[in-house]
Every structure is written in structure tokens, then in C-alpha cells.
Design an enzyme around this catalytic site. Structure first.
Site, PDB file in Angstrom:
ATOM      1  N   LYS A 184       0.883  -1.172   0.000  1.00 47.60           N
ATOM      2  CA  LYS A 184       0.000   0.000   0.000  1.00 47.60           C
ATOM      3  C   LYS A 184       0.918   1.219   0.000  1.00 47.60           C
ATOM      4  O   LYS A 184       1.431   1.636   1.043  1.00 47.60           O
ATOM      5  CB  LYS A 184      -0.886  -0.019   1.252  1.00 47.60           C
ATOM      6  CG  LYS A 184      -2.245   0.620   1.101  1.00 47.60           C
ATOM      7  CD  LYS A 184      -2.231   2.096   0.839  1.00 47.60           C
ATOM      8  CE  LYS A 184      -1.941   2.920   2.056  1.00 47.60           C
ATOM      9  NZ  LYS A 184      -1.661   4.343   1.732  1.00 47.60           N
ATOM     10  N   GLU A 260       9.956   1.762  10.783  1.00 45.93           N
ATOM     11  CA  GLU A 260      10.964   2.802  10.517  1.00 45.93           C
ATOM     12  C   GLU A 260      10.221   4.127  10.581  1.00 45.93           C
ATOM     13  O   GLU A 260       9.422   4.431   9.695  1.00 45.93           O
ATOM     14  CB  GLU A 260      11.583   2.611   9.119  1.00 45.93           C
ATOM     15  CG  GLU A 260      12.290   1.285   8.914  1.00 45.93           C
ATOM     16  CD  GLU A 260      13.622   1.178   9.645  1.00 45.93           C
ATOM     17  OE1 GLU A 260      14.044   2.161  10.270  1.00 45.93           O
ATOM     18  OE2 GLU A 260      14.219   0.092   9.597  1.00 45.93           O
ATOM     19  N   CYS A 294      13.802  11.348   6.229  1.00 48.05           N
ATOM     20  CA  CYS A 294      13.747  10.954   7.644  1.00 48.05           C
ATOM     21  C   CYS A 294      15.101  11.148   8.311  1.00 48.05           C
ATOM     22  O   CYS A 294      15.187  11.416   9.502  1.00 48.05           O
ATOM     23  CB  CYS A 294      13.297   9.512   7.768  1.00 48.05           C
ATOM     24  SG  CYS A 294      14.342   8.381   6.843  1.00 48.05           S
ATOM     25  N   GLU A 396       9.382  16.761  14.990  1.00 43.86           N
ATOM     26  CA  GLU A 396       9.788  16.616  13.581  1.00 43.86           C
ATOM     27  C   GLU A 396       8.922  17.541  12.719  1.00 43.86           C
ATOM     28  O   GLU A 396       7.698  17.484  12.760  1.00 43.86           O
ATOM     29  CB  GLU A 396       9.577  15.163  13.129  1.00 43.86           C
ATOM     30  CG  GLU A 396      10.030  14.945  11.687  1.00 43.86           C
ATOM     31  CD  GLU A 396       9.725  13.541  11.173  1.00 43.86           C
ATOM     32  OE1 GLU A 396       8.561  13.097  11.281  1.00 43.86           O
ATOM     33  OE2 GLU A 396      10.642  12.890  10.655  1.00 43.86           O
TER      34      GLU A 396
HETATM   35  P1  NAD Z   1       2.466   8.581   7.228  1.00 46.51           P
HETATM   36  O1  NAD Z   1       2.677   7.873   8.523  1.00 46.51           O
HETATM   37  O2  NAD Z   1       1.472   9.675   7.186  1.00 46.51           O
HETATM   38  O3  NAD Z   1       2.015   7.546   6.088  1.00 46.51           O
HETATM   39  C1  NAD Z   1       2.808   6.452   5.715  1.00 46.51           C
HETATM   40  C2  NAD Z   1       1.911   5.375   5.128  1.00 46.51           C
HETATM   41  O4  NAD Z   1       1.044   4.861   6.130  1.00 46.51           O
HETATM   42  C3  NAD Z   1       1.010   5.857   4.003  1.00 46.51           C
HETATM   43  O5  NAD Z   1       0.975   4.863   3.001  1.00 46.51           O
HETATM   44  C4  NAD Z   1      -0.345   5.995   4.708  1.00 46.51           C
HETATM   45  O6  NAD Z   1      -1.444   5.877   3.831  1.00 46.51           O
HETATM   46  C5  NAD Z   1      -0.286   4.832   5.670  1.00 46.51           C
HETATM   47  N1  NAD Z   1      -1.146   4.911   6.854  1.00 46.51           N
HETATM   48  C6  NAD Z   1      -1.512   6.015   7.554  1.00 46.51           C
HETATM   49  N2  NAD Z   1      -2.281   5.654   8.620  1.00 46.51           N
HETATM   50  C7  NAD Z   1      -2.395   4.302   8.593  1.00 46.51           C
HETATM   51  C8  NAD Z   1      -3.056   3.344   9.421  1.00 46.51           C
HETATM   52  N3  NAD Z   1      -3.744   3.697  10.504  1.00 46.51           N
HETATM   53  N4  NAD Z   1      -2.959   2.026   9.080  1.00 46.51           N
HETATM   54  C9  NAD Z   1      -2.248   1.637   8.002  1.00 46.51           C
HETATM   55  N5  NAD Z   1      -1.610   2.510   7.174  1.00 46.51           N
HETATM   56  C10 NAD Z   1      -1.675   3.831   7.473  1.00 46.51           C
HETATM   57  O7  NAD Z   1       3.916   9.058   6.775  1.00 46.51           O
HETATM   58  P2  NAD Z   1       4.259   9.984   5.529  1.00 46.51           P
HETATM   59  O8  NAD Z   1       3.727  11.342   5.836  1.00 46.51           O
HETATM   60  O9  NAD Z   1       3.866   9.292   4.286  1.00 46.51           O
HETATM   61  O10 NAD Z   1       5.870  10.006   5.572  1.00 46.51           O
HETATM   62  C11 NAD Z   1       6.602  10.923   6.318  1.00 46.51           C
HETATM   63  C12 NAD Z   1       7.056  10.308   7.634  1.00 46.51           C
HETATM   64  O11 NAD Z   1       7.801   9.117   7.374  1.00 46.51           O
HETATM   65  C13 NAD Z   1       8.000  11.193   8.428  1.00 46.51           C
HETATM   66  O12 NAD Z   1       7.648  11.137   9.785  1.00 46.51           O
HETATM   67  C14 NAD Z   1       9.375  10.546   8.223  1.00 46.51           C
HETATM   68  O13 NAD Z   1      10.316  10.784   9.226  1.00 46.51           O
HETATM   69  C15 NAD Z   1       9.002   9.104   8.145  1.00 46.51           C
HETATM   70  N6  NAD Z   1      10.034   8.327   7.438  1.00 46.51           N
HETATM   71  C16 NAD Z   1      10.824   7.479   8.156  1.00 46.51           C
HETATM   72  C17 NAD Z   1      11.836   6.766   7.504  1.00 46.51           C
HETATM   73  C18 NAD Z   1      12.742   5.828   8.260  1.00 46.51           C
HETATM   74  O14 NAD Z   1      13.411   5.031   7.621  1.00 46.51           O
HETATM   75  N7  NAD Z   1      12.788   5.875   9.574  1.00 46.51           N
HETATM   76  C19 NAD Z   1      12.014   6.922   6.132  1.00 46.51           C
HETATM   77  C20 NAD Z   1      11.182   7.804   5.439  1.00 46.51           C
HETATM   78  C21 NAD Z   1      10.179   8.489   6.102  1.00 46.51           C
END
Ligand code: NAD
Length: 492
Positions: A184, A260, A294, A396
Site C-alpha cells: 500500500k 521505521e 527521515c 519533527e
Molecule cells: P504517514 O505515517 O502519514 O504515512 C505512511 C503510510 O502509512 C502511508 O501509506 C499511509 O497511507 C499509511 N497509513 C496512515 N495511517 C495508517 C493506518 N492507521 N494504518 C495503516 N496505514 C496507514 O507518513 P508519511 O507522511 O507518508 O511520511 C513521512 C514520515 O515518514 C516522516 O515522519 C518521516 O520521518 C518518516 N520516514 C521514516 C523513515 C525511516 O526510515 N525511519 C524513512 C522515510 C520516512
């Protein structure tokens, strides 16, 4: 507004075929660079999710399970090659969805997409196991050895900031170990994940092994997927609060989980650093991908003797950045991903003013008097003068901004860097090798770079501590998560 007929349409990819969603629902994908609708995306409902998971479950018993390791590795090498053969197509799809500069995606996102499959295809060919010879109570011997089997159906939930790179970072090792996946991707970046379905078919990946569903998180495809009882493992990259929600969803049925999550990463610049390199590296870690990395730096600590010069140099760097859409070759900073995310970042810019931060540069939204005004741009921004208790230092932001604070001693800066709920990454800039080795292990994060940033060897552990995640990916750590290990004890 574009004519509906000119829009790209992203279907679901289930059991080796592109299909419209049974739900009948669709949503718009908007260009971050112009604000215009560029695609229509089929939104999976509960029936679609169920179909995808059942296809993945059935594929676990199909030809995929009967392949030798060499055959599976060969197919994954073909997937890697398939991405490289269609490099320009993947590049165009990624920059259209994210708005990031083309040069950045050409150098980082698309090559890593291919490398993620090639790396794990190589690794499984050399996958070893533990072995013990054991004395038995009757004075005889037994041998113990471990075997890996696939975990089963893996739900892959990925974010929008590095869409192909982060999704394949999970799908590569999952498939290498014989699992099947339902992916997804973020609702903001559906394109490259969808396109990968064609590459999978061309490479000979059996149907049902790689499936894609589109949709949102809560009460939508993301939540439905992670709640599905036939899912055996969940791997997630995204925000910490989403990780907490997914962890609750994974608890039902005791599914294994890899998280992550977010970061609030510190760069530490000692007075003995090579200043040119420290400034160039910090420019990259703060502003690359418009700060939406990130591993990016949002807190910079600079030793007092070089503080003023460092701030002046970073200000100069920020003010020479060229903002724009991916098509322009000179552009080195794109837009934020969405209007919603821009609002969030700008709310922190406003907070900085309310808290009387010294705005060194930026602090607002630019105007261009051209098509970019419809995009989600913000100014590269630097602050000084905030207390360490400020929300700007603790939370963040995920935008092109940082706060720079002075420090005097090693112990003081270690305490400042560690005084945060997150623990993902850090960069230390110093020419004193003893100091580097002394300080690096004391920073409570999963990844420390010395005199560099974002240098990655895919065999090494990747992940965060504290609120930045659970578990590690990379090399043997990925192989461990995406497999079940069984011990076989043979009495001799
Ligand atoms: P997000 O958490 O909003 O969404 C990530 C994914 O999760 C999307 O596909 C979203 O549709 C899905 N999602 C949201 N709620 C859900 C739920 N309740 N159940 C299942 N799926 C759900 O994150 P984002 O805004 O897409 O990405 C940015 C964030 O990601 C930042 O906080 C960044 O630090 C983090 N990030 C971390 C890493 C790492 O390796 N640690 C790498 C890249 C990004």
C-alpha cells in the site's frame, strides 16, 4: 484543471493483473509543483484488500514456493534490470508524483530501486545458518542447525518522500526470502509502485507474488490491510504516530512488525571540522528533498568559535537555492508534497515568530508570479536563538529548515543531541579521529555519520531507536525479519 481523458489512471495490481477497484471509488493525485490534478487513482475497499491478500496467500503455495534459490535470485536480478531498462519512465513517474528535482531522483531514488532487488538477490545466494554440535545425556551427540522459511504474506506500507526507494527496500528482501507481498504505497505517490507491476510480470515473477492496493490510512486500505487476518508480517515506514496505530493493529493475531519512523536528527559541528565539507554536508542534510528525508538534519549544534561563520555560510547557501518544479535543470529544491503538509510546515514557521526566534533566512512562502504559485513551495529557513525546550527543537517538522545552536564542550553537545524523543540519525563533523570515535557511540540513534551524510552500504543495519522505530533493516537484519527460523535437532 486538466481534461479527465488526459489524466493517468492508476489501477490496483492484483494477481498479476491491473484491475479497477471493486469499491468503485477513485481519488485525485495532485502535482506538488503546480497544484494541478495529474492522475486518478482507484481506491481499494475491503473487498479489494481481501482479494489482494488472498492472491498473495495462494501464491505462497504456487510456483514461487517451488523455485530454487538460484531461480528466485535470477528473477529478482531481472526485476532490477527491468527498473534500469525503464529508468526514464520510472524517473518521470517519480518526479511527477513528488515534485522533487529530476537530478536528485536520477542520482538517488531510481538507482536505489534497482539496487534493492540486486543486493538481496545476491545476499540470499550466500545465506548461511547457525550450526551446533551438542552432547546428549546418554553420552552421544546431536547436531542442531537452523533453516529459514518465508514468513508468509507481508503487508508493506510505505511513505511518499522516497517512494520507490523505500518500498523496494522492503519488497526486495521480502521476495528474496520467498514471501509474497501486498503493498500500500502512500496515497500521494501511487505511480512507481503501480508501474513496478509491469516489471514484475516481464521478469517472470509469478502472479500473486507482488500485489498493489491504493488508498489512504485510517479506515481505508492501509488499516484494512494491516488488520487482515491472513497477513503474517507488517513492515511500515512513516510517521511515529502512524507507527503506533499500526502496532495496535498488528497486535491482533500477534503479527510481527518492523517500524521505521520519524526523526529529529542532530548535526554536530566541532571547531576543528573541515568547514567547507561541514557546510556542504549540512546544506545537503537540511535541504535535500526539500527537507523531507527521515535522516535529514533539523537541529544543528556548532562549537562556539566557529558559530557565527557557520551560520553565515549556511545562510548564504540557503539563499542561493533555486526553487521550482522537476523539469527545470537548475532547480535544487522542489516543493513540499501536499498543501496539507505545507500548512503544517508553515505553522512551525509561524511558531518560530511567536517564540521570537532569530530568523536568519526564509521563514515564509515564496511567490513567483508564474505556475509555481499553485505549487506547495516554502522558503529554505534557518533559525537561531530558541531554547532547547521549544517545540521547534523537539518535534519533527519534515521541511527545509533547521535551528542552529552554539555549544562549548563535548559532554554538553552529547547531552543536547540526546535530549530528544527521537533517535534515528546524527552527523558529526570533526577532524579529530579520537573525538569522532569517542562521541559517535554516545549519540542515542541508530545511524551515525562522521564527516558525511546519507552514505549507505545496503548490507549494514538501518533503523532508529526511541520513537524512531523498532527493529533494523538492511543486510542480514532484513533477512532475519522477512523469514521464520526453525531449529532442526538431529540425534546421531
Ligand atoms: P504517514 O505515517 O502519514 O504515512 C505512511 C503510510 O502509512 C502511508 O501509506 C499511509 O497511507 C499509511 N497509513 C496512515 N495511517 C495508517 C493506518 N492507521 N494504518 C495503516 N496505514 C496507514 O507518513 P508519511 O507522511 O507518508 O511520511 C513521512 C514520515 O515518514 C516522516 O515522519 C518521516 O520521518 C518518516 N520516514 C521514516 C523513515 C525511516 O526510515 N525511519 C524513512 C522515510 C520516512
Amino acid at each position: 484543471m486538466l481534461d479527465n481523458r488526459t489524466l493517468t489512471e492508476h489501477r490496483l495490481f492484483i494477481d498479476g493483473e491491473y484491475r479497477p477497484a471493486i469499491s468503485g471509488r477513485m481519488f485525485d493525485k495532485v502535482s506538488p509543483a503546480t497544484g494541478q490534478v495529474i492522475a486518478r487513482v482507484h481506491e481499494a475497499g475491503r473487498e479489494d484488500v481481501d482479494l489482494a491478500v488472498r492472491a498473495a496467500k495462494a501464491a505462497l503455495k504456487g510456483p514461487w514456493s517451488r523455485m530454487t534459490v538460484a531461480e528466485r535470485a535470477g528473477i529478482l536480478q531481472c526485476v532490477s534490470q527491468g527498473i534500469n531498462d525503464r529508468f526514464e519512465e520510472f524517473l518521470a513517474a517519480e518526479v511527477a508524483d513528488t515534485g522533487k528535482p529530476s537530478a536528485l531522483a536520477r542520482m538517488v531514488d531510481i538507482p536505489r530501486g534497482g539496487a534493492n532487488f540486486a543486493t538481496f538477490a545476491d545476499m540470499i545466494k550466500n545465506l548461511g545458518s547457525e550450526f551446533f554440535e551438542t552432547d546428549t545425556p546418554d553420552g552421544g551427540k546431536a547436531i542442531n542447525y537452523g533453516v529459514h522459511r518465508p514468513k508468509g504474506v507481508i503487508a508493506v506500507i510505505s511513505p511518499w518522500n522516497l517512494p520507490l526507494l523505500l518500498m523496494t527496500w522492503k519488497v526486495g528482501p521480502a521476495l528474496a526470502l520467498g514471501n509474497t507481498v501486498v503493498v500500500k504505497p502512500s496515497e500521494e505517490t501511487p505511480h512507481t509502485t503501480t508501474l513496478l507491476g509491469e516489471v514484475m510480470n516481464d521478469a517472470g515473477v509469478p502472479k500473486g507474488v507482488y500485489n498493489v492496493i491504493h488508498g489512504f490510512g485510517p479506515e481505508s486500505a492501509g488499516e484494512m490491510l494491516t488488520q487482515h487476518p491472513l497477513v503474517n508480517g507488517i513492515t511500515f515506514t512513516g510517521e511515529t504516530t502512524t507507527g503506533e496505530a499500526i502496532m495496535k493493529q498488528a497486535a491482533v493475531g500477534l503479527r510481527d512488525i518492523s517500524l521505521e519512523l520519524g526523526g529529529k536528527n542532530a548535526a554536530i559541528v566541532f571547531a576543528d571540522a573541515d568547514l567547507d565539507k561541514a557546510v556542504a554536508g549540512t546544506m545537503q542534510s537540511v535541504f535535500a528533498n526539500c527537507g523531507q528525508v527521515c535522516l535529514g538534519t533539523e537541529r544543528v549544534y556548532v562549537q562556539r568559535p566557529i558559530f557565527d561563520e557557520f551560520v553565515a555560510r549556511l545562510k548564504n547557501g540557503a539563499e542561493t537555492m533555486v526553487l521550482g518544479g522537476p523539469a527545470h535543470p537548475d532547480v535544487n529544491m522542489g516543493p513540499l508534497i501536499s498543501a496539507e503538509h505545507r500548512e503544517k510546515v508553515l505553522s512551525y514557521y509561524e511558531l518560530a515568530e511567536q517564540e521570537n526566534a532569530n530568523v536568519v533566512t526564509g521563514g515564509g512562502a515564496p511567490t513567483f508570479d508564474d505556475a509555481r504559485d499553485g505549487g506547495h513551495f516554502v522558503e529554505p529557513t534557518i533559525w537561531t536563538g530558541l531554547p532547547e525546550t521549544s517545540r521547534l527543537i523537539r518535534e519533527e517538522i519534515f521541511g527545509p529548515c533547521c535551528h542552529i545552536a552554539p555549544f562549548d564542550t563535548e559532554d554538553e553537545v552529547i547531552a543536547m543531541a540526546n535530549d530528544n524523543d527521537y533517535g534515528l540519525a546524527s552527523a558529526i563533523w570533526t577532524q579529530d579521529i579520537s573525538r569522532a570515535h569517542r562521541v559517535a557511540p554516545k549519540i542515542e540513534v541508530g545511524l551515525v555519520w562522521v564527516n558525511s551524510w546519507f552514505l549507505r552500504d545496503l548490507r549494514t543495519a538501518f533503523g532508529g531507536s526511541k520513537k524512531s522505530g523498532i527493529g533494523r533493516e538492511g543486510g542480514e537484519h532484513s533477512l532475519e525479519f522477512y523469514s521464520e527460523r526453525a531449529n532442526i535437532c538431529v540425534k546421531l
